[in-house]
Design a protein around this motif. Structure first.
Motif, short mmCIF file in Angstrom:
data_model
loop_
_atom_site.label_atom_id
_atom_site.label_comp_id
_atom_site.label_asym_id
_atom_site.label_seq_id
_atom_site.Cartn_x
_atom_site.Cartn_y
_atom_site.Cartn_z
N VAL A 71 -1.83 13.87 -4.47
CA VAL A 71 -2.71 12.75 -4.79
C VAL A 71 -3.93 12.76 -3.87
CG1 VAL A 71 -2.92 10.24 -4.89
CG2 VAL A 71 -0.84 11.36 -5.71
N ILE A 72 -3.71 13.05 -2.59
CA ILE A 72 -4.82 13.13 -1.64
C ILE A 72 -5.81 14.20 -2.08
CG2 ILE A 72 -5.46 13.72 0.74
CD1 ILE A 72 -2.81 12.48 1.62
N TYR A 73 -5.30 15.35 -2.49
CA TYR A 73 -6.16 16.44 -2.95
C TYR A 73 -6.98 16.00 -4.17
CZ TYR A 73 -7.52 20.84 -5.17
OH TYR A 73 -8.23 21.84 -5.76
N LEU A 74 -6.32 15.33 -5.12
CA LEU A 74 -7.01 14.89 -6.32
C LEU A 74 -8.07 13.83 -6.02
CD1 LEU A 74 -3.96 14.70 -8.77
CD2 LEU A 74 -5.81 16.38 -8.79
N ILE A 75 -7.83 13.00 -5.01
CA ILE A 75 -8.82 11.99 -4.64
C ILE A 75 -10.02 12.64 -3.95
CG2 ILE A 75 -9.26 9.99 -3.14
CD1 ILE A 75 -6.35 9.18 -3.57
N LEU A 76 -9.75 13.64 -3.10
CA LEU A 76 -10.81 14.26 -2.32
C LEU A 76 -11.63 15.30 -3.10
CD1 LEU A 76 -9.02 14.87 1.11
CD2 LEU A 76 -10.70 13.11 0.57
N PHE A 78 0.81 -1.21 0.00
CA PHE A 78 0.00 0.00 0.00
C PHE A 78 0.85 1.26 0.00
CE2 PHE A 78 -3.53 -2.74 1.31
CZ PHE A 78 -4.51 -2.25 0.47
N ARG A 79 2.11 1.15 0.35
CA ARG A 79 2.98 2.32 0.26
C ARG A 79 3.10 2.80 -1.18
NH1 ARG A 79 8.09 0.40 3.97
NH2 ARG A 79 7.00 0.34 5.97
N GLY A 80 2.93 1.87 -2.11
CA GLY A 80 3.03 2.22 -3.52
C GLY A 80 1.94 3.16 -3.99
N PHE A 81 0.84 3.24 -3.24
CA PHE A 81 -0.25 4.12 -3.64
C PHE A 81 0.04 5.57 -3.28
CE2 PHE A 81 -2.77 0.11 -3.05
CZ PHE A 81 -2.93 -0.11 -4.39
N ASP A 82 1.09 5.79 -2.52
CA ASP A 82 1.56 7.16 -2.26
C ASP A 82 0.47 8.01 -1.60
OD1 ASP A 82 3.39 9.12 -2.17
OD2 ASP A 82 3.25 9.72 -4.26
N ARG A 127 -11.71 6.93 -5.29
CA ARG A 127 -12.36 8.21 -5.61
C ARG A 127 -13.86 8.02 -5.77
NH1 ARG A 127 -11.69 10.63 -11.53
NH2 ARG A 127 -12.78 8.68 -11.86
N SER A 128 -14.26 6.98 -6.51
CA SER A 128 -15.69 6.72 -6.72
C SER A 128 -16.39 6.38 -5.41
CB SER A 128 -15.88 5.56 -7.71
OG SER A 128 -15.30 5.87 -8.96
N LEU A 129 -15.69 5.65 -4.54
CA LEU A 129 -16.26 5.30 -3.24
C LEU A 129 -16.50 6.55 -2.40
CD1 LEU A 129 -17.04 3.22 -1.07
CD2 LEU A 129 -14.63 3.14 -0.40
N LEU A 130 -15.55 7.48 -2.40
CA LEU A 130 -15.70 8.71 -1.61
C LEU A 130 -16.86 9.56 -2.13
CD1 LEU A 130 -11.97 9.74 -1.10
CD2 LEU A 130 -13.54 8.87 0.63
N ILE A 131 -17.02 9.61 -3.46
CA ILE A 131 -18.15 10.36 -4.03
C ILE A 131 -19.47 9.72 -3.61
CG2 ILE A 131 -19.29 11.03 -6.18
CD1 ILE A 131 -16.52 11.13 -7.48
N ALA A 132 -19.52 8.38 -3.66
CA ALA A 132 -20.74 7.67 -3.27
C ALA A 132 -21.07 7.88 -1.80
CB ALA A 132 -20.59 6.18 -3.57
N VAL A 133 -20.05 7.81 -0.95
CA VAL A 133 -20.26 8.02 0.48
C VAL A 133 -20.73 9.44 0.75
CG1 VAL A 133 -19.09 8.16 2.73
CG2 VAL A 133 -18.65 6.22 1.22
#
Length: 204
Positions: A27-32, A17-21, A155-161
């Motif tokens: 990356v966190i900003y882009l996911i959120l 999971f470290r590979g997901f950075d 990303r899709s999961l966070l949008i759904a939640v």
């Protein structure tokens, strides 16, 4: 990964999971980012036809208004690359969301003025089209091919939640305080979260 014998012990999962950075603020900003913008636009899109009907707008006019929104999104989407070449992705991905949410807040204040609020909605949707195209381009460049599926799923999961949490609340508070006040609060919350995450994110 486990089925392919690339992970044999639980402790190796942490190394994987470290590979997901995840500690990369960019990356966190882009996911959120999509989940934060969904606080405003997911419930608004759900209730938009209800808002129009409350002002005695007929179905055929509502259909025409939605068509204009989609047409404007398409036109601005085509222009996204030219805008990025002139203003850069930092503008499209980090600064443009602030403009979009600010317009959303103004739109919420003038919700009783159908023509003005509709024009502002067209502007929001058009700018969102530019942001979405630029956002996806930045996200694809920021993550490795092997991690892309998982990041996009997250990303899709966070949008759904976000939709699951915010939509019932918007419906409840709209019954009590009205749509204008409720969406205004959504806009303020969204703007605050954008400000916090933008500070944490490095320059796109």
């Amino acid at each position: 990964m486990f089925n392919n014998n690339q992970i044999k012990e639980p402790k190796e999962c942490f190394q994987f999971f470290r590979g997901f950075d995840f500690l990369n603020y960019k990356v966190i900003y882009l996911i959120l980012l999509p989940a934060i913008l969904a606080i405003c636009f997911l419930p608004y899109e759900d209730y938009y036809s209800v808002l129009l009907k409350s002002h005695n707008i007929t179905e055929n006019v509502i259909g025409f208004m939605f068509s204009c929104v989609m047409f404007s999104q398409s036109v601005f989407g085509i222009c996204a690359q030219k805008i990025n070449s002139k203003l850069g992705y930092d503008f499209s991905v980090r600064k443009l969301p602030f403009i979009i949410v600010t317009l959303f807040i103004i739109m919420s204040i003038f919700q009783g003025h159908i023509l003005l609020s509709w024009l502002l909605y067209v502007c929001c949707a058009s700018l969102m089209s530019i942001n979405n195209i630029s956002y996806n381009s930045c996200l694809q460049k920021s993550i490795e091919d092997t991690n892309r599926g998982t990041i996009l799923s997250l990303r899709s999961l966070l949008i759904a939640v976000t939709g699951m949490l915010i939509s019932p609340l918007v419906g409840h508070f709209s019954d009590i305080y009205g749509f204008s006040t409720t969406f205004l609060c959504c806009g303020i919350i969204c703007l605050s979260l954008l400000f916090i995450t933008s500070i944490l994110a490095k320059k796109i």
